[in-house]
Design a protein around this motif. Sequence first.
Motif: not given
Length: 121
Positions: A6, A22, A36-38, A70, A81, A94-96
Amino acid sequence: QVALRESGGGLVQPGGSLTLSCEASGSILRINAMGWYRQAPGRERELISTITSAGIPKYGDSVTAGRFTISRNNSKRTVYLQMNSLQSEDTAVYYCNVQYYDRSANFDVAWGQGTQVTVSS
């Protein structure tokens, strides 16, 4: 083994923009959905958006709708993102997330290590 790299996080002023990237690498046969999450301090991880291998996006029920976009590049195995009009409430890690089949045709899910986004003046 699959790794997600990332990049793009950092400090931005309210109203500013950032683009997260990512890139997936490793023993991958095919990538399905990417997303994507956060997770903000003291809160659960929440879905921002996912995108299918055909490029069809889906957005979660959050305040990011209309401000975040996205996209993905399949040849680069990369999901992006684009974040506009950032607000202090967008401060989070933020996570992919990548759903894939490895070279043995086993389905698995990989998570990135997270990139910090801080919105502050």
